[in-house]
Scaffold this motif. Structure first.
Motif, short mmCIF file in Angstrom:
data_model
loop_
_atom_site.label_atom_id
_atom_site.label_comp_id
_atom_site.label_asym_id
_atom_site.label_seq_id
_atom_site.Cartn_x
_atom_site.Cartn_y
_atom_site.Cartn_z
N ASN A 80 -7.51 2.03 7.89
CA ASN A 80 -8.28 1.71 9.11
C ASN A 80 -8.52 -0.14 8.98
OD1 ASN A 80 -8.30 4.10 10.36
ND2 ASN A 80 -10.46 4.68 9.53
N ASN A 132 1.06 5.91 -0.58
CA ASN A 132 0.13 7.14 -0.97
C ASN A 132 0.97 7.81 -1.66
OD1 ASN A 132 2.28 7.76 1.03
ND2 ASN A 132 1.42 9.69 1.40
N TYR A 187 -6.93 -2.19 7.51
CA TYR A 187 -5.72 -2.92 7.17
C TYR A 187 -4.95 -3.05 8.28
CZ TYR A 187 -7.10 -2.08 2.48
OH TYR A 187 -7.94 -2.19 1.21
N GLN A 207 -9.46 11.12 3.78
CA GLN A 207 -9.79 9.99 2.89
C GLN A 207 -8.43 9.06 3.05
OE1 GLN A 207 -11.16 10.83 -0.93
NE2 GLN A 207 -11.23 8.54 -1.41
N ALA A 208 -7.28 9.72 2.92
CA ALA A 208 -6.19 8.80 2.97
C ALA A 208 -5.87 8.16 4.25
CB ALA A 208 -4.81 9.59 2.66
N SER A 241 -3.77 4.61 -1.75
CA SER A 241 -4.67 5.12 -0.78
C SER A 241 -5.51 6.07 -1.42
CB SER A 241 -3.90 5.74 0.44
OG SER A 241 -3.14 6.97 -0.09
N GLY A 242 -6.62 6.57 -1.10
CA GLY A 242 -7.28 7.76 -1.62
C GLY A 242 -6.74 8.93 -1.21
N SER A 299 -8.39 5.21 4.77
CA SER A 299 -8.04 4.03 3.92
C SER A 299 -7.23 3.18 4.66
CB SER A 299 -7.54 4.55 2.50
OG SER A 299 -6.13 4.94 2.68
N MET A 353 0.77 -1.21 -0.04
CA MET A 353 -0.05 -0.30 0.05
C MET A 353 0.69 1.13 -0.09
SD MET A 353 -3.03 1.30 2.62
CE MET A 353 -4.37 0.92 1.50
N LEU A 399 -1.89 -1.57 -3.79
CA LEU A 399 -3.11 -0.84 -2.92
C LEU A 399 -2.73 0.71 -2.89
CD1 LEU A 399 -3.86 -3.15 -0.13
CD2 LEU A 399 -4.91 -3.02 -2.47
#
Length: 260
Positions: A165, A125, A167, A159-160, A144-145, A163, A123, A142
């Motif tokens: 939470n 960002n 995982y 939002q990031a 992040s938003g 995202s 994941m 993955l």
């Protein structure tokens, strides 16, 4: 017009400190049209980062934080050292692991060295990191938003943060703008610091990737205390004082040797 944006106001107060050497509460109250209580909280925050000392009625600059550079400028700095750090970090990643790679120029080199890995979930960002791994067959990505911060090609904001939470990650590979034995890990941007702090909470192992030039630097926003991290990968240029200080804190110091 009153300035209600805390981040912007604190950055402007810090700029005043850099330009003038000191500031007064009364002057800042008038300039920003907020209460003295608010200004004192701002100065206390700046002091907590080791950048200023509170005085009667104001504050005095202690040290000047480095200016932030955009991602393209950062990419060109100390590139051979960053490549070695990224290659060494990739050696820590095992098949079956779920990891977070923070945005940044040093963590970008880690992404390049993960392209040949298998059965790894990443994941991130960082748009550049996601792009680097987009066609890596053994790496699931993955993203992040969040709101795009163009200067760093990173996604951030509520939002990031949200995202993350759902995982739990084996390892976070974190880049920083500053590392100080007293004040910990810091970065220039408040939203980035909040997201990084959330990443720290969601990973079982925290590994910081930084070349030795970042030691002793303090930026405005703290990410985490040093006692929250497990290992640091850096280059042989690390000052012995910092190496010993990190070891005393129980942090593993991994020196990235020259690539063969």
């Amino acid at each position: 017009m009153a300035m209600r944006n805390t981040r912007s106001r604190r950055q402007q107060i810090l700029q005043c400190l850099i330009e003038q050497g000191s500031v007064q509460v009364a002057e800042l109250v008038e300039r920003f049209e907020v209460s003295a209580v608010t200004i004192r909280a701002d100065l206390s925050h700046i002091e907590s980062q080791g950048l200023a000392t509170r005085t009667h009625g104001g504050a005095t600059l202690v040290r000047t934080p480095p200016q932030e550079q955009d991602i393209h400028e950062k990419d060109a700095l100390n590139l051979p050292l960053k490549e070695r750090i990224g290659a060494r970090a990739a050696q820590l990643v095992q098949a079956g692991e779920n990891i977070i790679i923070d945005s940044g120029s040093t963590t970008m080199t880690l992404a390049r060295h993960l392209r040949g890995h298998r059965d790894v979930t990443v994941m991130t960002n960082g748009l550049n990191i996601a792009w680097e791994l987009a066609n890596a067959p053994g790496v699931e990505v993955l993203l992040s938003g969040g709101l795009l911060r163009k200067q760093s090609l990173s996604l951030q904001g509520s939002q990031a943060e949200a995202s993350l939470n759902a995982y739990s990650f084996d390892t976070l590979f974190l880049g920083v703008d500053g590392l100080d034995l007293q004040f910990g890990l810091t970065t220039h941007d408040e939203a980035e610091a909040r997201l990084n702090h959330r990443m720290v909470e969601r990973a079982r192992r925290i590994v910081v990737l930084t070349d030795a030039s970042k030691f002793g630097r303090v930026s405005l926003h703290r990410i985490a205390r040093l006692d929250q991290i497990h290992a640091i990968i850096t280059d042989p240029g690390i000052d012995e004082r910092y190496r010993e200080g990190l070891l005393r804190l129980g942090i593993e110091v991994i020196i990235a040797e020259p690539l063969p």
